[in-house]
Design an enzyme around this catalytic site. Structure first.
Site, short mmCIF file in Angstrom:
data_model
loop_
_atom_site.label_atom_id
_atom_site.label_comp_id
_atom_site.label_asym_id
_atom_site.label_seq_id
_atom_site.Cartn_x
_atom_site.Cartn_y
_atom_site.Cartn_z
CD GLU A 176 1.97 -11.83 -1.20
OE1 GLU A 176 0.98 -12.19 -0.37
OE2 GLU A 176 2.26 -10.98 -1.84
N PRO A 230 -7.46 3.77 4.72
CG PRO A 230 -6.30 5.12 6.18
CD PRO A 230 -7.88 5.24 5.60
CB ALA A 231 -3.50 -0.43 6.32
CD GLU A 269 -3.43 -3.77 -9.15
OE1 GLU A 269 -3.77 -2.85 -10.16
OE2 GLU A 269 -2.28 -4.51 -8.94
CG ASN A 297 2.71 -3.43 1.15
OD1 ASN A 297 1.77 -2.68 0.78
ND2 ASN A 297 3.10 -4.16 0.04
N1 LIG Z 1 -0.88 -5.98 -5.83
C1 LIG Z 1 -0.73 -5.16 -5.23
O1 LIG Z 1 -0.37 -4.11 -5.97
C2 LIG Z 1 -0.30 -5.17 -3.95
C3 LIG Z 1 0.16 -4.14 -3.22
C4 LIG Z 1 0.67 -3.90 -1.65
C5 LIG Z 1 0.13 -5.25 -1.15
N2 LIG Z 1 -0.67 -6.27 -1.72
C6 LIG Z 1 -1.06 -7.55 -1.00
O2 LIG Z 1 -1.43 -7.06 0.24
C7 LIG Z 1 -0.89 -8.18 1.45
C8 LIG Z 1 -0.45 -7.17 2.31
O3 LIG Z 1 -1.05 -6.21 2.89
P1 LIG Z 1 -2.32 -6.39 4.01
O4 LIG Z 1 -1.47 -7.13 4.92
O5 LIG Z 1 -2.59 -4.82 4.46
O6 LIG Z 1 -3.29 -7.19 3.35
P2 LIG Z 1 -4.67 -7.30 3.84
O7 LIG Z 1 -5.42 -7.97 2.73
O8 LIG Z 1 -4.76 -7.94 5.16
O9 LIG Z 1 -5.33 -5.94 4.02
C9 LIG Z 1 -5.30 -4.76 2.93
C10 LIG Z 1 -6.46 -3.88 3.66
O10 LIG Z 1 -7.63 -4.52 3.63
C11 LIG Z 1 -8.22 -4.12 5.00
N3 LIG Z 1 -9.25 -5.35 5.42
C12 LIG Z 1 -8.72 -6.40 5.68
N4 LIG Z 1 -9.88 -7.21 6.07
C13 LIG Z 1 -10.78 -6.60 5.49
C14 LIG Z 1 -12.38 -6.96 5.34
N5 LIG Z 1 -12.77 -7.90 5.70
N6 LIG Z 1 -13.29 -5.91 4.64
C15 LIG Z 1 -12.69 -4.67 4.15
N7 LIG Z 1 -11.31 -4.28 4.57
C16 LIG Z 1 -10.39 -5.35 5.08
C17 LIG Z 1 -7.04 -4.07 5.93
O11 LIG Z 1 -7.29 -3.56 7.13
C18 LIG Z 1 -6.00 -3.47 4.89
O12 LIG Z 1 -6.66 -1.89 4.85
C19 LIG Z 1 -0.06 -8.89 0.30
O13 LIG Z 1 -0.86 -10.17 0.20
C20 LIG Z 1 0.38 -8.29 -0.66
O14 LIG Z 1 0.78 -9.06 -1.68
C21 LIG Z 1 -0.58 -6.25 -3.17
O1 LIG Z 2 3.37 -4.00 -2.57
C1 LIG Z 2 3.46 -3.79 -3.88
C2 LIG Z 2 3.23 -2.32 -4.15
O2 LIG Z 2 2.59 -2.17 -5.68
C3 LIG Z 2 4.61 -1.45 -4.21
S1 LIG Z 2 5.41 -1.31 -5.80
O3 LIG Z 2 4.18 -0.55 -6.61
O4 LIG Z 2 5.79 -2.52 -6.19
O5 LIG Z 2 6.23 -0.35 -5.54
#
Ligand SMILES: NC(=O)c1ccc[n+]([C@@H]2O[C@H](COP(=O)([O-])OP(=O)(O)OC[C@H]3O[C@@H](n4cnc5c(N)ncnc54)[C@H](O)[C@@H]3O)[C@@H](O)[C@H]2O)c1
Ligand SMILES: O=C[C@H](O)CS(=O)(=O)O
Length: 494
Positions: free
Chosen positions: A398, A195-196, A269, A171
């Site tokens: 969420e 990275p994703a 995070e 994101n």
């Molecule tokens: N707290 C923060 O600062 C923050 C910031 C951005 C997003 N998020 C959270 O992330 C989520 C959305 O992002 P998302 O869909 O990419 O999350 P996700 O947990 O699905 O994936 C995050 C990353 O982890 C990788 N991943 C997935 N499964 C894995 C595994 N088994 N082993 C190692 N890596 C793995 C993904 O490829 C991606 O690169 C939401 O829940 C959002 O709240 C939190």
């Molecule tokens: O998705 C949450 C990230 O941490 C983005 S931000 O830091 O809130 O801009």
């Protein structure tokens, strides 16, 4: 709101990159841009039209041990640089990011979908972490402590953790990278970044600029490929002394368990479920603007988005009416089109989850006050639900999309109880012009970050992090540097 989209006959000209070499199709390993040993690749597509915008290697987990060894060798040398020298490289990286902001924003929008204006803002935000840690790199101080015995001298050193790994979400493809890499490099660590899959191109472009800035080979490496397989190698390796992960709580739990075997330092995070509380004594127009910012930034796909709008009954109808009017003005369309506020969702399952949340709420008695229509592809109308209650999924999960659910409440105590009724503890927001209430509410909310009369709290100077099941540790601020440092206590007898 409406769907803004150039008609196929007169599609807007596709802007080209000023520096096409920023669009990478290889991984950065030990200073070289490499393909996967197998030659396998995977496509990166634009969520606005599903067209391919790039292709990157699908590295095998067998290739990762060599990456870790490169990181180990490089880190020893990097840690021997003076803090001032590391700072100068980070400063140069910051300058290069800002001088390439337009290309980076275009790459980011094409792989993630957000409007170009938001992508530029994210690049500037991402660069602010590099700028900040270029400065902080020179201020890693230790302590001297008066010894309890005359023949002793006590000092405390702070030294780099060593080899670190980072796994980042889709994101914020730029900010989530620099919020980890910048403090790691400032501390004298090396970092292996994965990275994703959905948005690797921005990370690779940032890595290219890091190389141009003078980051030595092996200090920053970027690998793409199977998250689970690469993640397993990184978490299993005892050479990797720290993992920084940003993503869902579900995956965070998994990685935390995987790191237990080697007792890694962890930064997590994770997910959020932010309440946005509007009291009767709030400035209602300010609260509406704050809700728009906290809810619809990145089309609601941020971890700190207002997931629940809790509105005191005395202002409920006026607030809902004002918010609906502001939402109606939101333009939905491809991120590269001018004047767009809401881009496409990142993938089909994200749209499906939003539909599920709306359907569940309606089935349990909520009312769809506005929006919610699918607009073709991965686009949808921002939706406003009223009459939402705690039994509905949207209260506990969420949503991660442009859905604004309004819950009504009567008393301050009820609002606090509703706000804290979640496993998450990342961000919370509340609007009141009463100082006394502001003190009470800010102290009662169980969250790592709280916004009072503001819907935007993310910056490089403050500690960004969650409590409860929203994570461990903080990023940004002077605290973010501590995540990449070990503390050593030296007792010297004379
Ligand atoms: N707290 C923060 O600062 C923050 C910031 C951005 C997003 N998020 C959270 O992330 C989520 C959305 O992002 P998302 O869909 O990419 O999350 P996700 O947990 O699905 O994936 C995050 C990353 O982890 C990788 N991943 C997935 N499964 C894995 C595994 N088994 N082993 C190692 N890596 C793995 C993904 O490829 C991606 O690169 C939401 O829940 C959002 O709240 C939190
Ligand atoms: O998705 C949450 C990230 O941490 C983005 S931000 O830091 O809130 O801009």
């Amino acid at each position: 709101m409406s769907l803004s989209n150039a008609s196929p006959e007169i599609a807007a000209p596709t802007p080209k990159l000023v520096d096409p070499s920023l669009l990478k199709s290889r991984c950065l390993v030990n200073g070289d841009w490499v393909t996967a040993a197998s030659g396998e690749t995977f496509d990166v597509t634009n969520p606005a039209d599903s067209r391919r915008v790039g292709r990157v290697p699908s590295m095998s987990p067998d290739e990762i041990p060599a990456v870790i060894e490169s990181a180990r060798i490089a880190q020893a040398d990097w840690a021997a640089w003076t803090a001032k020298a590391r700072s100068a490289v980070l400063r140069r990286w910051f300058e290069l990011i800002m001088s390439h902001i337009d290309d980076l924003a275009l790459i980011l929008t094409r792989e993630q979908g957000k409007p170009l204006a938001e992508a530029r803002a994210e690049i500037a935000y991402a660069s602010s972490f590099v700028e900040w840690y270029a400065e902080e790199a020179k201020r890693i101080y230790g302590d001297t402590i008066p010894a309890p015995h005359a023949d002793q001298r006590i000092t405390v050193l702070r030294q780099p953790v060593g080899v670190t790994a980072a796994i980042t979400p889709w994101n914020f493809p730029a900010a989530m990278v620099t919020r980890k890499a910048a403090p790691a490099l400032a501390a004298g660590c090396s970092m292996i970044l994965r990275p994703a899959d959905l948005t690797p191109l921005t990370a690779l472009a940032l890595a290219e600029l890091a190389c141009r800035a003078g980051v030595p080979a092996g200090v920053l490496q970027v690998v793409t490929g199977s998250a689970r397989e690469i993640g397993q190698v990184l978490t299993d390796s005892p050479v990797v002394r720290k993992l920084s992960f940003t993503g869902s709580t579900e995956v965070g739990r998994l990685l935390m368990a995987q790191c237990a075997g080697s007792i890694k330092k962890l930064s997590l995070e994770l997910g959020g479920n932010a309440p946005f509380i509007v009291f009767d004594d709030a400035d209602l127009d300010a609260a509406v603007e704050g809700a728009m910012a906290a809810k619809f930034r990145n089309a609601g796909q941020t971890c700190v988005c207002a997931n629940r709008l809790l509105v005191q009954r005395g202002v409920h109808d006026e607030f809902a009416e004002k918010l609906a009017a502001r939402m109606a003005a939101l333009e939905v369309g491809p991120g590269e089109s001018p004047g767009i506020h809401i881009g496409p969702m990142i993938e089909r399952k994200a749209l499906d989850k939003i539909d599920e949340h709306i359907g569940d709420a309606l089935a349990k008695g909520a009312r769809l006050a506005q929006g919610g229509r699918r607009l073709g592809g991965l686009m949808m109308e921002p939706a406003l639900l009223v009459g939402v209650t705690s039994e509905m999924r949207v209260a506990q999960e969420e949503t991660f999309g442009p859905l604004a659910p309004i819950f009504a409440f009567d008393t301050e105590e009820e609002a606090i109880a509703m706000a804290n009724d979640t496993i998450y503890g990342l961000a919370a927001y509340f609007y009141t012009d009463s100082h006394a209430r502001a003190v009470r509410v800010s102290e009662a909310l169980e969250y790592g970050m709280v916004g009072h009369n503001t819907g935007l709290i993310s910056n490089e100077v403050a500690p960004f992090g969650g409590i409860k099941q929203s994570g461990l540790g903080s990023e940004g601020s002077r605290y973010g540097l501590l995540e990449y440092l070990e503390m050593k206590y030296l007792c010297s007898a004379h």
